[in-house]
Design a protein around this motif. Structure first.
Motif, PDB file in Angstrom:
ATOM      1  N   GLY A   5     -40.364 -19.399 -34.194  1.00 40.41           N
ATOM      2  CA  GLY A   5     -40.242 -19.769 -33.241  1.00 40.41           C
ATOM      3  C   GLY A   5     -41.104 -19.103 -31.818  1.00 40.41           C
ATOM      4  O   GLY A   5     -40.561 -18.206 -31.652  1.00 40.41           O
ATOM      5  N   GLY A   6     -42.438 -19.811 -31.185  1.00 37.95           N
ATOM      6  CA  GLY A   6     -42.747 -18.208 -29.892  1.00 37.95           C
ATOM      7  C   GLY A   6     -42.300 -18.366 -28.586  1.00 37.95           C
ATOM      8  O   GLY A   6     -42.428 -16.786 -28.279  1.00 37.95           O
ATOM      9  N   ARG A   7     -41.225 -18.462 -28.888  1.00 39.54           N
ATOM     10  CA  ARG A   7     -40.916 -18.809 -27.432  1.00 39.54           C
ATOM     11  C   ARG A   7     -39.249 -18.008 -27.606  1.00 39.54           C
ATOM     12  O   ARG A   7     -38.615 -18.024 -26.847  1.00 39.54           O
ATOM     13  CB  ARG A   7     -40.503 -19.766 -26.266  1.00 39.54           C
ATOM     14  N   ASN A   8     -38.534 -17.339 -28.878  1.00 40.58           N
ATOM     15  CA  ASN A   8     -37.472 -17.158 -29.144  1.00 40.58           C
ATOM     16  C   ASN A   8     -37.376 -16.061 -28.135  1.00 40.58           C
ATOM     17  O   ASN A   8     -35.975 -15.636 -28.073  1.00 40.58           O
ATOM     18  CB  ASN A   8     -37.336 -17.005 -30.616  1.00 40.58           C
ATOM     19  N   PHE A   9     -38.134 -15.667 -28.058  1.00 42.04           N
ATOM     20  CA  PHE A   9     -37.772 -14.078 -27.277  1.00 42.04           C
ATOM     21  C   PHE A   9     -37.337 -14.398 -25.807  1.00 42.04           C
ATOM     22  O   PHE A   9     -37.041 -13.740 -24.928  1.00 42.04           O
ATOM     23  CB  PHE A   9     -38.798 -13.079 -27.279  1.00 42.04           C
ATOM     24  N   GLU A  10     -37.647 -15.522 -25.527  1.00 40.02           N
ATOM     25  CA  GLU A  10     -37.169 -16.396 -24.069  1.00 40.02           C
ATOM     26  C   GLU A  10     -35.740 -16.613 -24.173  1.00 40.02           C
ATOM     27  O   GLU A  10     -35.399 -17.421 -23.255  1.00 40.02           O
ATOM     28  CB  GLU A  10     -37.977 -17.062 -23.334  1.00 40.02           C
ATOM     29  N   GLY A  62     -45.688   2.942 -25.218  1.00 36.20           N
ATOM     30  CA  GLY A  62     -44.425   1.328 -24.327  1.00 36.20           C
ATOM     31  C   GLY A  62     -43.889   1.026 -25.547  1.00 36.20           C
ATOM     32  O   GLY A  62     -44.266   1.301 -26.724  1.00 36.20           O
ATOM     33  N   ALA A  63     -43.539  -0.105 -24.630  1.00 35.36           N
ATOM     34  CA  ALA A  63     -42.602  -1.353 -25.692  1.00 35.36           C
ATOM     35  C   ALA A  63     -43.545  -2.262 -25.532  1.00 35.36           C
ATOM     36  O   ALA A  63     -44.061  -2.842 -24.319  1.00 35.36           O
ATOM     37  CB  ALA A  63     -41.247  -1.187 -25.494  1.00 35.36           C
ATOM     38  N   PRO A  64     -43.617  -3.375 -27.040  1.00 32.20           N
ATOM     39  CA  PRO A  64     -44.352  -4.521 -26.861  1.00 32.20           C
ATOM     40  C   PRO A  64     -43.742  -5.389 -26.057  1.00 32.20           C
ATOM     41  O   PRO A  64     -41.878  -5.398 -25.915  1.00 32.20           O
ATOM     42  CB  PRO A  64     -44.305  -4.657 -27.796  1.00 32.20           C
ATOM     43  N   SER A  65     -44.001  -6.360 -25.558  1.00 38.11           N
ATOM     44  CA  SER A  65     -43.240  -7.897 -24.904  1.00 38.11           C
ATOM     45  C   SER A  65     -44.090  -9.375 -24.774  1.00 38.11           C
ATOM     46  O   SER A  65     -44.661  -8.973 -25.936  1.00 38.11           O
ATOM     47  CB  SER A  65     -43.670  -7.007 -23.292  1.00 38.11           C
ATOM     48  N   GLY A  66     -43.605 -10.398 -24.965  1.00 34.74           N
ATOM     49  CA  GLY A  66     -43.823 -11.177 -24.703  1.00 34.74           C
ATOM     50  C   GLY A  66     -45.097 -12.017 -24.624  1.00 34.74           C
ATOM     51  O   GLY A  66     -44.820 -11.638 -23.161  1.00 34.74           O
ATOM     52  N   GLY A  67     -45.853 -12.638 -24.847  1.00 37.07           N
ATOM     53  CA  GLY A  67     -46.376 -13.319 -23.813  1.00 37.07           C
ATOM     54  C   GLY A  67     -46.627 -14.951 -23.707  1.00 37.07           C
ATOM     55  O   GLY A  67     -45.152 -15.112 -23.800  1.00 37.07           O
ATOM     56  N   GLY A  68     -47.359 -15.425 -22.617  1.00 37.89           N
ATOM     57  CA  GLY A  68     -47.070 -16.877 -22.339  1.00 37.89           C
ATOM     58  C   GLY A  68     -45.916 -16.628 -20.524  1.00 37.89           C
ATOM     59  O   GLY A  68     -46.279 -15.680 -19.815  1.00 37.89           O
ATOM     60  N   MET A 100     -51.568  -8.234 -25.845  1.00 34.48           N
ATOM     61  CA  MET A 100     -50.374  -8.088 -25.786  1.00 34.48           C
ATOM     62  C   MET A 100     -50.451  -6.930 -25.059  1.00 34.48           C
ATOM     63  O   MET A 100     -51.478  -5.926 -24.734  1.00 34.48           O
ATOM     64  CB  MET A 100     -50.209  -7.281 -27.288  1.00 34.48           C
ATOM     65  N   ILE A 101     -49.424  -7.001 -24.547  1.00 35.03           N
ATOM     66  CA  ILE A 101     -49.041  -5.814 -23.009  1.00 35.03           C
ATOM     67  C   ILE A 101     -47.603  -4.896 -23.647  1.00 35.03           C
ATOM     68  O   ILE A 101     -46.750  -5.698 -23.972  1.00 35.03           O
ATOM     69  CB  ILE A 101     -48.510  -7.220 -21.360  1.00 35.03           C
ATOM     70  N   PHE A 102     -47.705  -3.468 -23.308  1.00 37.55           N
ATOM     71  CA  PHE A 102     -46.337  -2.821 -23.604  1.00 37.55           C
ATOM     72  C   PHE A 102     -46.309  -2.664 -21.935  1.00 37.55           C
ATOM     73  O   PHE A 102     -46.743  -2.315 -21.191  1.00 37.55           O
ATOM     74  CB  PHE A 102     -47.020  -1.355 -24.430  1.00 37.55           C
ATOM     75  N   ASP A 103     -45.277  -2.249 -22.126  1.00 37.14           N
ATOM     76  CA  ASP A 103     -43.798  -2.125 -20.657  1.00 37.14           C
ATOM     77  C   ASP A 103     -44.356  -0.563 -21.072  1.00 37.14           C
ATOM     78  O   ASP A 103     -43.726   0.099 -22.341  1.00 37.14           O
ATOM     79  CB  ASP A 103     -42.435  -2.534 -20.370  1.00 37.14           C
ATOM     80  N   MET A 109     -45.172 -11.776 -30.142  1.00 37.10           N
ATOM     81  CA  MET A 109     -44.684 -14.064 -29.878  1.00 37.10           C
ATOM     82  C   MET A 109     -45.472 -14.046 -28.973  1.00 37.10           C
ATOM     83  O   MET A 109     -45.135 -13.768 -27.749  1.00 37.10           O
ATOM     84  CB  MET A 109     -43.478 -13.379 -30.121  1.00 37.10           C
ATOM     85  N   THR A 110     -45.352 -15.524 -28.272  1.00 39.29           N
ATOM     86  CA  THR A 110     -46.500 -15.758 -27.214  1.00 39.29           C
ATOM     87  C   THR A 110     -45.780 -17.678 -27.037  1.00 39.29           C
ATOM     88  O   THR A 110     -46.023 -18.308 -28.589  1.00 39.29           O
ATOM     89  CB  THR A 110     -47.655 -15.265 -27.027  1.00 39.29           C
ATOM     90  N   GLU A 111     -45.986 -17.727 -26.096  1.00 42.11           N
ATOM     91  CA  GLU A 111     -45.542 -18.880 -25.172  1.00 42.11           C
ATOM     92  C   GLU A 111     -46.834 -19.764 -26.194  1.00 42.11           C
ATOM     93  O   GLU A 111     -47.746 -19.150 -26.242  1.00 42.11           O
ATOM     94  CB  GLU A 111     -45.628 -19.096 -24.399  1.00 42.11           C
ATOM     95  N   THR A 112     -47.291 -21.013 -26.077  1.00 44.25           N
ATOM     96  CA  THR A 112     -47.509 -22.299 -27.240  1.00 44.25           C
ATOM     97  C   THR A 112     -48.179 -21.702 -28.526  1.00 44.25           C
ATOM     98  O   THR A 112     -49.450 -22.361 -28.866  1.00 44.25           O
ATOM     99  CB  THR A 112     -49.086 -21.803 -25.941  1.00 44.25           C
ATOM    100  N   ALA A 113     -47.746 -20.955 -29.105  1.00 40.59           N
ATOM    101  CA  ALA A 113     -47.981 -20.625 -30.661  1.00 40.59           C
ATOM    102  C   ALA A 113     -46.434 -20.194 -31.730  1.00 40.59           C
ATOM    103  O   ALA A 113     -45.820 -19.117 -31.006  1.00 40.59           O
ATOM    104  CB  ALA A 113     -49.162 -19.590 -30.967  1.00 40.59           C
TER     105      ALA A 113
END
Ligand code: BGC
Length: 729
Positions: free
Chosen positions: A153-158, A385-391, A413-416, A462-466
Motif C-alpha cells: 500500500g502506497g500510504r502505509n507509511f501514513e 539524510g533519511a528518506p520520507s514518503g510522498g503525497g 523523493m525528499i530526504f529529511d 512510497m507515495t500517496e496515489t501509487a
C-alpha cells in the motif's frame, strides 16, 4: 510571519460578545444558539471548503493561510474560518504555498506504531499541533486509521498497523494529543481506502460484519479514545456506494451505532452528488475545486428550495460543524499563544525514531564494538539524510531538504536532514568512518571488504496515489546487498522503507534494522542503536512476508495505469468503476498468515533487543464481562531495555476466532528487574459482529489466552470460559 498569523487566529476567534461565547455551556447548545442566528447562506458557507492555494487561474482564497483547505467562517457571529492543513507526520506545505515555511518532519506512522507506545503517539500529536497552531491552523487533516491490508500500500507509511486494536490505540492517542492544543483532528480515510491503485474508481467489496471486526473497529477504537472533531470519508466506494454518500457507513455505523456527534468532511475530490451525499451523512464538501462541480453551495440551496433536501438536514450539517468548533475551543478566546518548542519537537521525533526502529536480525554484530576501527557506510544518501514518503503528508523539513532524488517529471523523493553518516561518526569517535554512495556495486563491495564493519542503507520510496509494484527493494539494491555482504559478512542492513520488503539476502547479513522513514532525527536514532547508546525496542506493527504469493492478493487488485488515481476536478470524469474484492474479510495481516498456516519472514509483534526477556505467571481473571490478563516480565540480560509482552486470544469453534491481539504493555526494565503487566481486555475482541442484529455477539465456550513477545512466539497459555452475551454495536 508566524507571529502575525498567530495573532490573526487569536483575534478571529477571540470575541466574547455573543451568548454562545460562554464556554461553560455544552458545545451543542452553543452551536444551536449560533445556528439560530444564521442565514441560509451563512449555513451554506460552512458546509463546503476550497483548496487554500492558487487554483484554476485564481489566487489563493482571501483569508486563507495557504494549505490543503479553507472553509470561510461566519465573522458576523464570531465563527472562525477553518484553516485546514495536512499534518499526519508534521505540518505540510503543499507546493510551497507558504514560501519557505518548514516544519518538524516526524518519523512515519509505521515507525510511531512500532513503538507500541500510545503515550509517545500523544506527544507526537501534541507537538505537531503546537507547530500547526503557531502557523494559524485550527484543523489538522491527520489521524489516518486505515488498516494496513496490503504491505504494498502506497500510504502505509501514513498508517499505523494491520491490527485494529494497535491502530485504534495509536491513532486515538495521536488525535488526543492534537486536540489537547485546541485543534480539530480529522480521522481518515473512512473507510477501506486500503490501496492507492484505482482509489477513486475502486469499489471495495467486503462482508460488512468482517469490516466491523477489522477496519471499522480500528476507527471505532480510535474515535472512542481520541474523540476527533472530524471524520474524512474516503475516495473509494464501499460495497457499491461511494464512502462520502454511503448511508450505511456514515448514517448507520458512524452516527447511529457509534453516536458520533461531530462532522464528516469529504476527502478532496470525493464528492459525487448533492442530495444523495447530504442524506447519507456527509456534512462538508472539501476542496470543492477537485469535484466535478461544487455540490454543496448552489445545488444545495436549490435542492432545499425545491423540497428535495429538508432544510433540517442543512441545519444538522452546520450544527455538527459548529459543535465541533465549540467543543475544541476554536471559537474561544485563544489562550496565550504557545511558543513553539522546537527542542521539544526534536526530542519527540528522536524518541519515536529510537523506540520505533525494529531490530530484525542480529548475529552478534550489534551493538558494534566501540573498538571498531574502520566502518563504511553505504547507500541511500546516508551521508545526507533519511528518506520520507510522498503525497499530501509530505513535510518540508525544518533545516531544509537534505537531498532530492527526481523520480520522473512530477515526483521527487525528499530526504529529511540529519545525516546518518555524521551521527555514526559521533557515536564512533575512534573509528574511521567512510561513505560510498552504493551506485557501483563492485566499488561498494571493495570498500566493504576493506572495512571492519559495514552499515548498508537501502530504501524504498512510497507515495500517496501509487502502490509498490512488488515487495522487492527498488532498483539494483538487492544486488548491492548481495555484493556487499559477500565481500564482508559483518554487514548491518538498515531498511528505510515505507513498509515490509522482501530480503532474499537475509541469510548473508549479520544484522538488519527496520528504521522505516525515521524523520529528521532518524540518523541520530539509528547511530545510537548501532553503537548501543540506545537499546532497540521497536516491534513490528505489520507482518513481513517471505513472498507476495503468501498474501491474500498476490497481485494488487486493479490496474495501476488504467484509471485516474487522484481526483479529476472540473469537467473531468472518473472512469469505469473497478471492484476490488477483499474476501480475506477480517483476516488481515497476521490473522491471514495464521489462518493459512503460512510462515512469515518476520511476524507481527516481532523485534529484538540487546537484552533478553522472559515471561511467566500468566493469569486470567473473568469477573462478569471484564476479562483481565496478567503476566510477569523479567529482564534476563545485563542491559536496561524495553519489553513489549503481548496477549492474544483465540476462541472456541463456534466463534471461529483464530488469533487476535487483545492487549500489551511496553515496560522498561533494568537488568534482573521484573514487573507484572496487567491488561483489561475489550469485550469486542472476544466477539463476532452480527450485522443483521447489529450487535456484537460473544459465543459461549472456552477461550484461549496466550502471551509472548510476538504473534508467533506465544510461550504461555491459559484458558477461560465466557458465557453467551451480546453487546451494543
Ligand atoms: C488525501 C487526504 C488529504 C487531502 C488534502 C487527499 O488527496 O487523500 O489524506 O488530507 O488530500 O490534502
Amino acid at each position: 510571519m508566524v507571529f502575525v498569523v498567530a495573532l490573526a487566529f487569536a483575534d478571529a476567534a477571540g470575541a466574547q460578545d455573543w451568548p454562545w461565547s460562554d464556554s461553560s455551556l455544552p458545545p451543542v447548545q452553543r452551536a444551536q444558539m449560533a445556528l439560530d442566528q444564521m442565514t441560509e447562506q451563512e449555513k451554506l458557507s460552512l458546509v463546503y471548503g476550497v483548496i487554500a492555494a492558487p487554483w484554476g487561474g485564481k489566487p489563493k482564497p482571501s483569508g486563507s493561510i495557504g494549505s490543503a483547505g479553507y472553509v470561510a467562517g461566519v465573522p458576523r457571529l464570531g465563527i472562525p474560518a477553518l484553516q485546514e492543513t495536512d499534518a499526519e507526520l508534521g505540518v505540510s506545505n503543499p507546493g510551497d504555498v507558504r514560501p519557505g515555511d518548514t516544519a518538524t518532519a516526524m518519523p512515519s506512522d509505521l515507525a510511531l506504531a512500532s513503538t507500541w507506545d500510545p503515550e509517545i503517539a500523544r506527544l507526537q500529536g501534541q507537538s505537531v499541533a503546537i507547530e500547526a497552531r503557531a502557523k494559524g491552523f485550527n484543523v489538522l487533516l491527520g489521524g489516518a486509521a486505515n488498516l494496513i491490508r496490503d504491505p504494498r500500500g502506497g500510504r502505509n507509511f501514513e498508517y499505523f498497523s494491520e491490527d485494529p486494536l494497535l491502530t485504534g490505540a495509536m491513532a486515538g492517542s495521536m488525535i488526543e494529543g492534537v486536540q489537547s492544543r485546541h485543534i480539530i483532528s480529522t480521522i481518515k480515510h473512512f473507510a477501506l481506502n486500503a490501496q492507492e491503485t484505482d482509489r477513486v474508481v475502486l469499489n471495495a467489496r467486503i462482508d460488512p460484519a468482517a469490516t466491523r471486526e477489522s477496519d471499522l473497529l480500528a476507527f471505532e477504537i480510535a474515535i472512542e479514545r481520541g474523540r476527533p472533531g472530524a471524520v474524512m470519508c474516503a475516495y473509494n466506494q464501499l460495497n457499491g456506494s461511494y464512502c462520502c454518500e454511503n448511508d450505511w457507513l456514515l448514517n448507520q455505523v458512524l452516527k447511529t451505532d457509534w453516536r458520533y456527534p461531530f462532522f464528516v468532511m469529504s476527502d478532496w475530490g470525493a464528492v459525487h452528488s448533492t442530495v444523495r451525499s447530504a442524506m447519507a451523512g456527509l456534512d462538508q464538501e472539501s476542496g470543492e475545486q477537485l469535484d466535478t462541480q461544487n455540490f454543496f453551495e448552489g445545488p444545495m440551496a436549490r435542492a432545499i428550495a425545491e423540497g428535495e433536501l429538508p432544510e433540517a438536514r442543512l441545519d444538522d450539517m452546520a450544527r455538527r460543524i459548529l459543535t465541533s468548533i465549540f467543543a475544541h475551543g476554536l471559537a474561544d478566546k485563544a489562550s496565550a499563544s504557545e511558543p513553539v518548542d522546537f527542542a521539544g519537537a526534536d526530542r519527540t521525533a528522536l524518541a519515536i525514531a529510537r523506540e520505533g526502529t525494529v531490530l530484525l536480525k542480529n548475529q552478534g554484530l550489534l551493538p558494534l564494538s566501540a573498538d571498531t576501527r574502520k566502518i563504511v557506510v553505504i547507500g541511500a544518501h546516508a551521508n545526507l539524510g533519511a528518506p520520507s514518503g510522498g503525497g499530501s503528508s509530505q513535510v518540508m523539513p525544518r533545516g531544509g531538504i537534505a537531498a532530492k532524488e527526481q523520480l520522473g517529471k512530477n515526483r521527487a523523493m525528499i530526504f529529511d536532514p540529519g545525516s546518518p553518516l555524521e551521527a555514526i561518526r559521533l557515536q564512533f569517535p575512534r573509528a574511521r568512518v567512510d561513505y560510498d554512495d552504493g551506485s557501483v556495486a563492485p566499488r561498494a563491495a571493495k570498500a566493504a571488504a576493506d572495512s571492519d564493519a559495514v552499515i548498508l542503507f537501502v530504501d524504498q520510496w512510497m507515495t500517496e496515489t501509487a502502490d509498490a509494484p512488488n515487495l522487492s527493494l527498488p532498483g539494483e539494491q538487492d544486488r548491492l546487498v548481495e555484493a556487499v555482504t559477500q565481500a564482508n559478512p559483518r554487514t548491518a542492513v538498515v531498511l528505510e522503507t515505507g513498509g515490509p520488503v522482501l530480503m532474499p539476502w537475509l541469510a548473508q547479513t549479520a544484522a538488519v534494522l527496520a528504521a522505516w522513514y525515521p524523520g529528521q532525527k532518524g540518523g541520530e536514532a539509528i547511530a545510537e542503536i548501532l553503537s548501543g547508546a540506545a537499546n532497540p525496542s521497536g516491534r513490528l506493527p505489520v507482518t513481513f512476508p517471505i513472498s507476495e504469493g503468501q498474501l491474500p492478493h498476490p497481485k494488487i487488485q486493479g490496474d495501476p495505469d488504467g484509471a485516474p488515481i487522484g481526483p479529476v476536478g472540473r469537467g473531468g470524469h472518473y472512469g469505469a468503476m473497478f471492484t476490488g474484492v477483499y474476501d480475506e474479510g477480517a483476516a488481515v495481516g497476521y490473522k491471514w498468515f495464521v489462518e493459512r498456516a503460512e510462515p512469515p519472514l518476520f511476524p507481527f509483534g516481532f523485534g529484538l533487543s540487546y537484552t533478553r526477556f522472559a515471561l511467566s505467571n500468566l493469569a486470567v481473571d473473568v469477573s462478569g464481562r471484564t476479562v483481565t490478563a496478567s503476566a510477569t516480565v523479567r529482564n534476563l540480560g545485563d542491559r536496561t531495555g524495553a519489553a513489549t509482552p503481548q496477549f492474544y486470544v483465540s476462541g472456541p469453534k463456534s466463534a471461529n476466532i483464530r488469533l487476535r491481539l487483545v492487549g500489551w504493555d511496553r515496560v522498561e526494565l533494568k537488568p534482573g528487574e521484573d514487573r507484572q503487566v496487567i491488561v483489561s481486555i475489550d469485550s469486542r475482541l472476544f466477539a463476532r459482529f452480527d450485522e443483521d442484529a447489529r450487535k456484537w455477539r460473544i459465543q459461549p465456550g472456552v477461550y484461549r489466552l496466550t502471551a509472548g513477545f510476538d504473534s508467533q512466539q506465544q510461550e504461555l497459555a491459559a484458558s477461560f470460559e465466557l458465557q453467551s452475551a451480546s453487546l451494543p454495536p
